[in-house]
Design an enzyme around this catalytic site. Structure first.
Site, short mmCIF file in Angstrom:
data_model
loop_
_atom_site.label_atom_id
_atom_site.label_comp_id
_atom_site.label_asym_id
_atom_site.label_seq_id
_atom_site.Cartn_x
_atom_site.Cartn_y
_atom_site.Cartn_z
N GLU A 32 0.82 -1.25 -0.09
CA GLU A 32 -0.11 -0.14 -0.01
C GLU A 32 0.82 1.51 -0.09
OE1 GLU A 32 -3.28 0.22 -1.05
OE2 GLU A 32 -3.57 -1.24 0.62
N THR A 34 2.70 2.21 -2.28
CA THR A 34 4.25 1.81 -2.91
C THR A 34 4.18 2.20 -4.33
OG1 THR A 34 3.14 -0.54 -3.26
CG2 THR A 34 4.70 -0.03 -1.36
N SER A 66 -25.51 6.64 -15.87
CA SER A 66 -25.22 5.51 -15.01
C SER A 66 -26.36 5.23 -14.17
CB SER A 66 -24.02 6.05 -13.96
OG SER A 66 -24.11 5.25 -12.96
N ALA A 122 -15.44 3.12 -1.07
CA ALA A 122 -15.17 2.17 -0.09
C ALA A 122 -13.86 1.67 -0.17
CB ALA A 122 -16.09 0.96 -0.14
N GLY A 123 -12.76 2.45 -1.08
CA GLY A 123 -11.51 1.91 -1.28
C GLY A 123 -11.31 0.71 -1.95
N SER A 125 -11.95 0.55 -5.44
CA SER A 125 -11.55 1.14 -6.57
C SER A 125 -13.10 1.28 -7.66
CB SER A 125 -10.23 0.20 -7.17
OG SER A 125 -9.42 0.76 -6.94
N ASP A 171 -4.58 0.69 -9.04
CA ASP A 171 -5.83 0.33 -9.23
C ASP A 171 -6.32 0.04 -10.58
OD1 ASP A 171 -6.06 1.09 -6.25
OD2 ASP A 171 -7.20 3.17 -6.93
P1 ADP Z 1 -13.36 4.33 -4.86
O1 ADP Z 1 -12.61 4.28 -6.19
O2 ADP Z 1 -12.27 3.77 -3.96
O3 ADP Z 1 -14.47 3.53 -4.97
P2 ADP Z 1 -13.24 7.08 -5.51
O4 ADP Z 1 -13.43 8.26 -4.50
O5 ADP Z 1 -11.98 7.35 -6.05
O6 ADP Z 1 -13.58 6.11 -4.58
O7 ADP Z 1 -14.26 7.02 -6.60
C1 ADP Z 1 -15.72 7.02 -6.36
C2 ADP Z 1 -16.32 8.06 -7.53
O8 ADP Z 1 -16.27 7.16 -8.55
C3 ADP Z 1 -17.65 8.43 -7.08
O9 ADP Z 1 -17.92 9.33 -6.42
C4 ADP Z 1 -18.32 8.72 -8.59
O10 ADP Z 1 -17.94 9.72 -9.07
C5 ADP Z 1 -17.51 7.45 -9.41
N1 ADP Z 1 -18.07 6.16 -9.62
C6 ADP Z 1 -17.96 5.06 -9.36
N2 ADP Z 1 -18.74 4.11 -9.62
C7 ADP Z 1 -19.87 4.78 -10.21
C8 ADP Z 1 -21.21 4.40 -11.02
N3 ADP Z 1 -21.42 3.15 -10.61
N4 ADP Z 1 -21.78 5.58 -11.43
C9 ADP Z 1 -21.20 6.77 -11.40
N5 ADP Z 1 -20.23 7.02 -10.75
C10 ADP Z 1 -19.38 6.32 -10.38
MG MG Z 2 -10.75 5.43 -6.81
#
Ligand code: ADP
Ligand code: MG
Length: 381
Positions: A32, A34, A66, A122-123, A125, A171
Site C-alpha cells: 500500500e 508503494t 449511470s 469504499a476503497g 476502486s 488500481d
Molecule cells: P473508490 O474508487 O475507492 O470507490 P473514489 O472516490 O476514487 O472511490 O471513486 C468514487 C467515485 O467514482 C464516485 O464518487 C463517482 O464519481 C465515481 N463512480 C464510481 N462508480 C460509479 C457509478 N456506478 N456510477 C457513477 N459514478 C461512479
Molecule cells: Mg478510486
C-alpha cells in the site's frame, strides 16, 4: 445481467448497443502506498464489476448515463473535452476519452450506459473499474490495439489530469490485468505483472472485506503531502524513487533523513519487502502465512504512514482478536475497507465480532463482502 443492461441501454439511448464490457474493483493484499514510489503491490480483482454497455456515435457526441447516477444523461462534445470542463462522476468516463485523444488515438463519440456493483468510495476502486471499462470498450470498438498496461496508463492519466485525483497506477493495473484465481504481482516502475495463484478455497480460507462505510475528508490533501514527502526523501537519498532503497540499507539511510521523513521511508521500504515475502509464501503454497504480513502491514500504515483511522484500526483489532489469521486496511486509507484472512469455518465469527465491536463503539455496522480472486476487464457481450 447482459440482457437487462442491454434493454436499459436501448431505453436510455434509443438504439441497440454494439457490446457489453465489465471491469472489476479490487482489493490490495499487500503493497500500500508503494505504487507512486515505483514499488510493488499484490492486488486481486473482486467479482464485483462495473458493466459498460456502449455504441459508437458518428456525430462526435459522448452521451453518458449511470444506473447509480441521478437518472440524467450527460451529453458532451468529444472535441471540446478539456480538464476542468466536466464535474461529477461523468469526469471519469469523459476523462478516458480525452486521455485517449491526448495519446493521439483516433476516437470519437459514443453512447455509454454504466451499471456497477462495485461499492463507491469504499476503497475498492469503483473509479478505476469505471475508467477501465471505458478504456477497454473504446480499445475494442475503435480497434486501438493498445496493450493492457497502456490502457491502465490511459485510465490513470484520465483520473490524474482530467478528474483531478492524484492516484497511482495500482488500481487501474489491477482492474485490467488481474486473472481469475490469482493475485497480481505488480511492478509499478516497469508495469511488469506476474499472476500468482491464490487458491483460498483449496486451503480452507476466505478473504472477508469489511467496508467501514466511513471516508474521512483528509484523504485528498494528505495523499498529496505523503507523495511529496516520499519524493523529497528519494531526492535527499540520491535515488530515483524509494523503490531503489533495499530493506538492508534502511538503517543507514534513515540516519541521513530529517525526522519527519523517517517513518514514511520506513513504511515504503518495509512494505515493498512484505510484498516480496507474500509472493514467496503464495508460490510456496502457504497462503495462510499471509496473515501476519497483513497485520504487520496495517501496523506500518497506522504507526509510520499515518493513514489508518479509528474505524479501520478497530476492524483490524477485532477481526484478529476473533481469530482472523491477519487483517489490514486496503486502499488509500482514512476509512474505506479492511480485508481479513480467515479460516473458512471462522468467517462468521469474525464478521460478527467486528460488527459487535463497531456497535459497541457507536459506529455504523460495516458492510461485509467476500473477495474471491476474479477476472480482469473483458468483453462480456
Ligand atoms: P473508490 O474508487 O475507492 O470507490 P473514489 O472516490 O476514487 O472511490 O471513486 C468514487 C467515485 O467514482 C464516485 O464518487 C463517482 O464519481 C465515481 N463512480 C464510481 N462508480 C460509479 C457509478 N456506478 N456510477 C457513477 N459514478 C461512479
Ligand atoms: Mg478510486
Amino acid at each position: 445481467m447482459n440482457a437487462r443492461v442491454r434493454r436499459d441501454f436501448e431505453r436510455i439511448h434509443g438504439h441497440a448497443p454494439e457490446g457489453v464490457w465489465a471491469a472489476p474493483g479490487r482489493v490490495n493484499l499487500i503493497g500500500e502506498h508503494t505504487d507512486y514510489n515505483d514499488g510493488f503491490a499484490l492486488p486481486m480483482a473482486l467479482p464485483q464489476t462495473a458493466v459498460l454497455v456502449a455504441r459508437r456515435r458518428a456525430d462526435g457526441l459522448l452521451r453518458l448515463h449511470s444506473a447509480q447516477g441521478d437518472g440524467r444523461t450527460t451529453t458532451l462534445r468529444v472535441a471540446d473535452l478539456a480538464p476542468g470542463t466536466v464535474s461529477g462522476w461523468a469526469r471519469y468516463p469523459a476523462g478516458v476519452v480525452w486521455a485517449l485523444r491526448e495519446r493521439g488515438m483516433p476516437v470519437g463519440g459514443a453512447d455509454l450506459h454504466l451499471d456497477s456493483a462495485v461499492p463507491t468510495g469504499a476503497g475498492l476502486s469503483s473509479s478505476a473499474a469505471l475508467e477501465c471499462a471505458v478504456a477497454v470498450a473504446y480499445g475494442d470498438l475503435y480497434g486501438l490495439g493498445l496493450r493492457r498496461p497502456e490502457l491502465a496508463r490511459v485510465a490513470q492519466y484520465a483520473e490524474n489530469a482530467f478528474a483531478g485525483v492524484p492516484c497511482g497506477i495500482m488500481d487501474q493495473m489491477a482492474s485490467v490485468c488481474c486473472a481469475e484465481g490469482s493475485a497480481l504481482h505488480l511492478d509499478s516502475r516497469t508495469l511488469e505483472v506476474r499472476q500468482v495463484p491464490f487458491d483460498l478455497a483449496g486451503h480452507g480460507l476466505r478473504l472477508l472485506v469489511l467496508d467501514t462505510r466511513v471516508a474521512h475528508d483528509l484523504a485528498d490533501g494528505a495523499y498529496a503531502a505523503l507523495r511529496a514527502g516520499c519524493e523529497r526523501a528519494a531526492r535527499l537519498l540520491g535515488l530515483p524513487a524509494l523503490r531503489d532503497l533495499a530493506e538492508a540499507e534502511l538503517p543507514g539511510a534513515l540516519g541521513r533523513l530529517p525526522a519527519e521523513l523517517v517513518p514514511l521511508v520506513r513504511h515504503v521500504v518495509t512494505e515493498n519487502a512484505r510484498v516480496g515475502r507474500a509472493v514467496e509464501q503464495l508460490a510456496a503454497g502457504q497462503p495462510s502465512a499471509l496473515g501476519p504480513l497483513l497485520t504487520a502491514g496495517h501496523a506500518s500504515l497506522r504507526d509510520d504512514y499515518g493513514v489508518s483511522c479509528p474505524e479501520t484500526d478497530l476492524a483490524v483489532e477485532s477481526a484478529v482478536a476473533a481469530g482472523a489469521l491477519g487483517a489490514r486496511m486496503t486502499g488509500g486509507g482514512f476509512g474505506g475497507s479492511v480485508i481479513a484472512l480467515v479460516r473458512a469455518e471462522g468467517a462468521g465469527a469474525v464478521a460478527e465480532a467486528v460488527t459487535a465491536a463497531f456497535t459497541a463503539a457507536g459506529y455504523r455496522a460495516p458492510a461485509v463482502l467476500e473477495a474471491v480472486p476474479s477476472a480482469g476487464a473483458r468483453r462480456i457481450g
